[in-house]
Design an enzyme around this catalytic site. Sequence first.
Site, PDB file in Angstrom:
ATOM      1  N   CYS B 200       0.842  -1.210   0.000  1.00  0.00           N
ATOM      2  CA  CYS B 200       0.000   0.000   0.000  1.00  0.00           C
ATOM      3  C   CYS B 200       0.869   1.248   0.000  1.00  0.00           C
ATOM      4  O   CYS B 200       0.551   2.249  -0.635  1.00  0.00           O
ATOM      5  CB  CYS B 200      -0.911   0.020   1.221  1.00  0.00           C
ATOM      6  SG  CYS B 200      -2.245  -1.186   1.162  1.00  0.00           S
ATOM      7  N   CYS B 360      13.130   7.924  -6.692  1.00  0.00           N
ATOM      8  CA  CYS B 360      11.679   7.716  -6.683  1.00  0.00           C
ATOM      9  C   CYS B 360      11.142   8.321  -5.385  1.00  0.00           C
ATOM     10  O   CYS B 360      11.659   9.327  -4.918  1.00  0.00           O
ATOM     11  CB  CYS B 360      11.324   6.239  -6.857  1.00  0.00           C
ATOM     12  SG  CYS B 360      11.901   5.185  -5.525  1.00  0.00           S
TER      13      CYS B 360
END
Lengths: 92, 402
Positions: B200, B360
């Site tokens: 998640c 990222c």
Amino acid sequence: MKVNFFATLRRIAGQKTVEFEVAEGATAQQVLDAILERFPAMREELLDEDGQLFPHVHLFINGRDVPYMPDQMATIIKNGDKIDLFPAVAGG
Amino acid sequence: MITEQIAPEALADIQLSHEEVQRYSRHLIMPEVGMTGQKKLKAASVLLIGAGGLGSPLAMYLAAAGIGRIGLVDYDVVDTTNLQRQIIHGTKDVGRPKLDSAKERILDINPHVQVDTYPVPLTSANALEIFAPYDVIIDGTDNFPTRYLTNDACVLLGKPNVYGSIFRFEGQLSIFYAAEGPCYRCLFPEPPPPGLVPSCAEGGVLGILPGTVGAMQATEAIKLILGIGESMIGRLLLYDALNMEFTEVKLRKNPNCPVCSENPTLTELIDYEQFCGMPAHDRSLYAAEESGHGSVRQMSPQELKSRLDAGENLFILDVRERHEWDISNLSHWGARLIPKAEVTMRMGELDTAQEMVVQCRTGVRSTAVIRELQQHGFKKLWNLDGGINRWAKEVEQALPVY
């Protein structure tokens, strides 16, 4: 024939349900090949080094798990069959 | 069936006070529950693995329904990013152990519940002992190692495992109960290779999704205890919130299952982190350790900043998605966006001679991209350790952390 892509696969397909044209008498393996041809990025999500479906990925035909069908990946796909392709997910 | 484990004579000792009768009135007037069913719920014990997205609605609804004993396993503390979905915790609870706020909320909903807390990581060393006193185990964890551990411990102890898992807009629901049907390993004999299926924290999740899936898990647990309806044993539900579709598939028991077949090869708990090749935690927290393996070089935000300030020729490659770029980016330092999925196809746009820092959100995806680029001859690569979030925390506080 409709293929439903779930979770990580859906992101690659860009949508959940994708229509595929397959020749009469096509097998589950040929459908899988057609999927990989349309979406090459799915290869690393679906297949292990030996080109087999990963153990955490399932292909269901009309709600039945392909490894438990008598002909497995050689199962003949008919027009109107519904294919669901999904991986394990672990979020909670 | 689980209700057989709650012997009728055990119910004889269970009494409901006048206050409880009033509290459970809407249950009691339904013949499918009634006084006997409500006593079954009070006699029952349920263990929740995880007090997060799935654990929140599970704990609250099971408490409200009158489950007599609820155990909670979680060692995490409440973080601001949890509040979008983990509704058992409030803003005031940020920084507190999750089990403290969860227990407080459960007892506020229903003071008749006995709440047992286990603020420890679930491991092969403690799982059997923690599981043993409970009738039903509910898997609401957030990682593959703990899911395999939960499954195997349930099979070894003969307990039902009410399973739910979520990903972005989708959920999966089943009951794995080896005595009557398949187990988790029958469906997924092996986990995905590390890094293939995002958590998640990496993939995002619609906040209400665990509410829906957790509520369905609670429903199945209550049906098991009451012994009513058609259970999810041998069935897998694929829930799609985006299309609001429910797909059901039939599950089979694997005759060669290593843990629940007639001749199991796995008769005790194993090292699940080794089996899954990943830590039993939210992987984003472990980005630094994960990327430390192999030959991926790390550059700290401070080092990158000082090298940029010194005017060094460093190219920053951002491999996140476009909508993440819109939240925060390093374009003012010359960063360029090529999402991870496009890197292979757009490799021609990159220069192998150029020293490059790949970045990222937390450093997981950039590590994967670096490994990919290394295979194509790129050598002058650095991973921005901790990603843009660590950069935002430690170097450029004007950027948001997400």
